[in-house]
Write an enzyme that holds these catalytic residues in place. Sequence first.
Site, PDB file in Angstrom:
ATOM      1  N   ARG A   1       3.991 -15.924   7.754  1.00  0.00           N
ATOM      2  CA  ARG A   1       3.113 -14.892   8.285  1.00  0.00           C
ATOM      3  C   ARG A   1       1.839 -15.527   8.830  1.00  0.00           C
ATOM      4  O   ARG A   1       1.066 -16.108   8.076  1.00  0.00           O
ATOM      5  CB  ARG A   1       2.745 -13.951   7.141  1.00  0.00           C
ATOM      6  CG  ARG A   1       1.698 -12.945   7.485  1.00  0.00           C
ATOM      7  CD  ARG A   1       1.150 -12.269   6.236  1.00  0.00           C
ATOM      8  NE  ARG A   1       0.202 -11.239   6.617  1.00  0.00           N
ATOM      9  CZ  ARG A   1      -0.688 -10.698   5.812  1.00  0.00           C
ATOM     10  NH1 ARG A   1      -0.729 -11.074   4.544  1.00  0.00           N
ATOM     11  NH2 ARG A   1      -1.518  -9.784   6.245  1.00  0.00           N
TER      12      ARG A   1
ATOM     13  N   ALA B   1      -4.111  -5.925   2.220  1.00  0.00           N
ATOM     14  CA  ALA B   1      -4.678  -4.809   2.986  1.00  0.00           C
ATOM     15  C   ALA B   1      -5.171  -3.668   2.086  1.00  0.00           C
ATOM     16  O   ALA B   1      -6.119  -2.960   2.445  1.00  0.00           O
ATOM     17  CB  ALA B   1      -3.660  -4.288   3.988  1.00  0.00           C
TER      18      ALA B   1
ATOM     19  N   TYR C   1      -3.090 -17.925   7.432  1.00  0.00           N
ATOM     20  CA  TYR C   1      -2.752 -17.969   6.003  1.00  0.00           C
ATOM     21  C   TYR C   1      -2.122 -19.292   5.547  1.00  0.00           C
ATOM     22  O   TYR C   1      -1.857 -19.467   4.358  1.00  0.00           O
ATOM     23  CB  TYR C   1      -1.827 -16.799   5.655  1.00  0.00           C
ATOM     24  CG  TYR C   1      -2.467 -15.445   5.933  1.00  0.00           C
ATOM     25  CD1 TYR C   1      -3.551 -15.005   5.176  1.00  0.00           C
ATOM     26  CD2 TYR C   1      -2.018 -14.632   6.968  1.00  0.00           C
ATOM     27  CE1 TYR C   1      -4.157 -13.791   5.435  1.00  0.00           C
ATOM     28  CE2 TYR C   1      -2.617 -13.407   7.242  1.00  0.00           C
ATOM     29  CZ  TYR C   1      -3.685 -12.993   6.472  1.00  0.00           C
ATOM     30  OH  TYR C   1      -4.294 -11.793   6.727  1.00  0.00           O
TER      31      TYR C   1
ATOM     32  N   HIS D   1      -8.858  -2.946   1.322  1.00  0.00           N
ATOM     33  CA  HIS D   1      -9.804  -2.316   2.240  1.00  0.00           C
ATOM     34  C   HIS D   1      -9.762  -0.784   2.245  1.00  0.00           C
ATOM     35  O   HIS D   1     -10.594  -0.164   2.885  1.00  0.00           O
ATOM     36  CB  HIS D   1      -9.565  -2.859   3.651  1.00  0.00           C
ATOM     37  CG  HIS D   1      -9.502  -4.360   3.694  1.00  0.00           C
ATOM     38  ND1 HIS D   1     -10.548  -5.150   3.257  1.00  0.00           N
ATOM     39  CD2 HIS D   1      -8.511  -5.222   4.068  1.00  0.00           C
ATOM     40  CE1 HIS D   1     -10.204  -6.427   3.390  1.00  0.00           C
ATOM     41  NE2 HIS D   1      -8.980  -6.499   3.866  1.00  0.00           N
TER      42      HIS D   1
ATOM     43  N   PRO E   1       0.556  -6.473  -0.413  1.00  0.00           N
ATOM     44  CA  PRO E   1       1.522  -6.374   0.683  1.00  0.00           C
ATOM     45  C   PRO E   1       1.453  -7.518   1.682  1.00  0.00           C
ATOM     46  O   PRO E   1       0.378  -7.983   2.049  1.00  0.00           O
ATOM     47  CB  PRO E   1       1.149  -5.050   1.368  1.00  0.00           C
ATOM     48  CG  PRO E   1      -0.253  -4.778   0.964  1.00  0.00           C
ATOM     49  CD  PRO E   1      -0.389  -5.355  -0.415  1.00  0.00           C
ATOM     50  N   ASN E   2       2.644  -7.922   2.086  1.00  0.00           N
ATOM     51  CA  ASN E   2       2.870  -8.946   3.117  1.00  0.00           C
ATOM     52  C   ASN E   2       2.616 -10.370   2.641  1.00  0.00           C
ATOM     53  O   ASN E   2       2.914 -11.324   3.362  1.00  0.00           O
ATOM     54  CB  ASN E   2       2.054  -8.661   4.394  1.00  0.00           C
ATOM     55  CG  ASN E   2       2.366  -7.299   4.977  1.00  0.00           C
ATOM     56  OD1 ASN E   2       3.529  -6.969   5.149  1.00  0.00           O
ATOM     57  ND2 ASN E   2       1.351  -6.491   5.249  1.00  0.00           N
TER      58      ASN E   2
ATOM     59  N   ASP F   1      -9.495   2.533  -8.658  1.00  0.00           N
ATOM     60  CA  ASP F   1      -9.464   3.184  -9.973  1.00  0.00           C
ATOM     61  C   ASP F   1      -8.738   2.319 -11.009  1.00  0.00           C
ATOM     62  O   ASP F   1      -9.137   2.283 -12.177  1.00  0.00           O
ATOM     63  CB  ASP F   1      -8.768   4.548  -9.876  1.00  0.00           C
ATOM     64  CG  ASP F   1      -9.672   5.613  -9.278  1.00  0.00           C
ATOM     65  OD1 ASP F   1     -10.900   5.385  -9.188  1.00  0.00           O
ATOM     66  OD2 ASP F   1      -9.150   6.682  -8.900  1.00  0.00           O
TER      67      ASP F   1
ATOM     68  N   ARG G   1     -13.713 -11.881   9.697  1.00  0.00           N
ATOM     69  CA  ARG G   1     -12.661 -11.575  10.676  1.00  0.00           C
ATOM     70  C   ARG G   1     -13.107 -10.415  11.558  1.00  0.00           C
ATOM     71  O   ARG G   1     -13.970  -9.619  11.167  1.00  0.00           O
ATOM     72  CB  ARG G   1     -11.341 -11.304   9.939  1.00  0.00           C
ATOM     73  CG  ARG G   1     -10.824 -12.621   9.322  1.00  0.00           C
ATOM     74  CD  ARG G   1      -9.559 -12.448   8.539  1.00  0.00           C
ATOM     75  NE  ARG G   1      -8.440 -11.999   9.353  1.00  0.00           N
ATOM     76  CZ  ARG G   1      -7.218 -11.808   8.859  1.00  0.00           C
ATOM     77  NH1 ARG G   1      -6.992 -12.039   7.563  1.00  0.00           N
ATOM     78  NH2 ARG G   1      -6.246 -11.401   9.632  1.00  0.00           N
TER      79      ARG G   1
ATOM     80  N   ASN H   1      -5.153 -10.584  -5.300  1.00  0.00           N
ATOM     81  CA  ASN H   1      -5.275 -10.521  -3.852  1.00  0.00           C
ATOM     82  C   ASN H   1      -4.571  -9.231  -3.446  1.00  0.00           C
ATOM     83  O   ASN H   1      -3.335  -9.202  -3.317  1.00  0.00           O
ATOM     84  CB  ASN H   1      -4.639 -11.738  -3.172  1.00  0.00           C
ATOM     85  CG  ASN H   1      -4.892 -11.729  -1.666  1.00  0.00           C
ATOM     86  OD1 ASN H   1      -5.277 -10.702  -1.101  1.00  0.00           O
ATOM     87  ND2 ASN H   1      -4.672 -12.853  -1.015  1.00  0.00           N
TER      88      ASN H   1
ATOM     89  N   GLU I   1     -11.239 -11.739  -7.697  1.00  0.00           N
ATOM     90  CA  GLU I   1     -10.680 -11.322  -6.404  1.00  0.00           C
ATOM     91  C   GLU I   1     -10.512 -12.548  -5.512  1.00  0.00           C
ATOM     92  O   GLU I   1     -11.432 -13.359  -5.391  1.00  0.00           O
ATOM     93  CB  GLU I   1     -11.650 -10.331  -5.748  1.00  0.00           C
ATOM     94  CG  GLU I   1     -11.233  -9.888  -4.361  1.00  0.00           C
ATOM     95  CD  GLU I   1     -12.198  -8.857  -3.748  1.00  0.00           C
ATOM     96  OE1 GLU I   1     -13.197  -8.500  -4.426  1.00  0.00           O
ATOM     97  OE2 GLU I   1     -11.945  -8.440  -2.613  1.00  0.00           O
TER      98      GLU I   1
ATOM     99  N   HIS J   1      -9.039 -13.981  -1.622  1.00  0.00           N
ATOM    100  CA  HIS J   1      -8.461 -13.810  -0.284  1.00  0.00           C
ATOM    101  C   HIS J   1      -8.301 -15.201   0.320  1.00  0.00           C
ATOM    102  O   HIS J   1      -9.209 -16.028   0.216  1.00  0.00           O
ATOM    103  CB  HIS J   1      -9.357 -12.958   0.615  1.00  0.00           C
ATOM    104  CG  HIS J   1      -9.560 -11.595   0.048  1.00  0.00           C
ATOM    105  ND1 HIS J   1      -8.586 -10.626   0.101  1.00  0.00           N
ATOM    106  CD2 HIS J   1     -10.598 -11.065  -0.647  1.00  0.00           C
ATOM    107  CE1 HIS J   1      -9.023  -9.546  -0.521  1.00  0.00           C
ATOM    108  NE2 HIS J   1     -10.230  -9.783  -0.996  1.00  0.00           N
TER     109      HIS J   1
HETATM  110  C1  DQA Z   1      -6.035 -11.129   2.775  1.00  0.00           C
HETATM  111  C2  DQA Z   1      -7.056 -10.553   3.769  1.00  0.00           C
HETATM  112  C3  DQA Z   1      -6.763  -9.101   4.041  1.00  0.00           C
HETATM  113  O1  DQA Z   1      -7.704  -8.586   4.969  1.00  0.00           O
HETATM  114  C4  DQA Z   1      -5.373  -8.946   4.643  1.00  0.00           C
HETATM  115  O2  DQA Z   1      -5.068  -7.576   4.815  1.00  0.00           O
HETATM  116  C5  DQA Z   1      -4.324  -9.648   3.869  1.00  0.00           C
HETATM  117  C6  DQA Z   1      -4.611 -10.927   3.242  1.00  0.00           C
HETATM  118  C7  DQA Z   1      -6.245 -12.650   2.563  1.00  0.00           C
HETATM  119  O3  DQA Z   1      -5.696 -13.164   1.608  1.00  0.00           O
HETATM  120  O4  DQA Z   1      -6.915 -13.298   3.373  1.00  0.00           O
HETATM  121  O5  DQA Z   1      -3.175  -9.208   3.833  1.00  0.00           O
HETATM  122  O6  DQA Z   1      -6.219 -10.495   1.527  1.00  0.00           O
END
Ligand code: DQA
Length: 147
Positions: free
Chosen positions: A18, A77, A23, A80, A10-11, A87, A107, A74, A98, A100
């Site tokens: 953003r 959110a 980012y 977390h 998401p996002n 699962d 953070r 990635n 993984e 980020h």
């Molecule tokens: C993220 C870090 C996450 O904590 C956050 O919720 C994101 C982006 C990152 O790429 O740094 O949406 O995964």
Amino acid sequence: MKHVLVLNGPNLGRLGRRQPEIYGTTTHDQLGELCRQWGEEIGLVVELRQTNHEGEMLDWLNEAADDATPVVLNAAAWTHYSWAVFDACAQLVAPLVEVHISDPSQRPEEFRHTSVVTPYAARVIAGQGIDGYRQALESIAALTAQD
Ligand code: DQA
């Protein structure tokens, strides 16, 4: 050429707009192009997908499990708090890396300090910006070199 799924949660579709101070300014479309180029250089066919809908992400992870496709994830959110993503990752049979863009562990928000993905990840790359995706693809290439 090995098929790899790069899955963004998401996002992340708003990359470039953003919180660029966190980012960066690369857009999601530009990230897709970079991933395809980086993949091509190391013998990978990269498909980048992004969704704001958890069920869609679960469908993609289930597809990767069925097809034994390596995944760069990635989960944003969902990383977390989503036990459903936890699962789904548990079922993967090919390597999972993984990624980020920021380093959530550094953070200030406490909720970012745990990840449901990490237990199943062959490698975690955080805080490397967009280049983290290139590093993740290199890891996938190395991890699947014998396949
Ligand atoms: C993220 C870090 C996450 O904590 C956050 O919720 C994101 C982006 C990152 O790429 O740094 O949406 O995964």
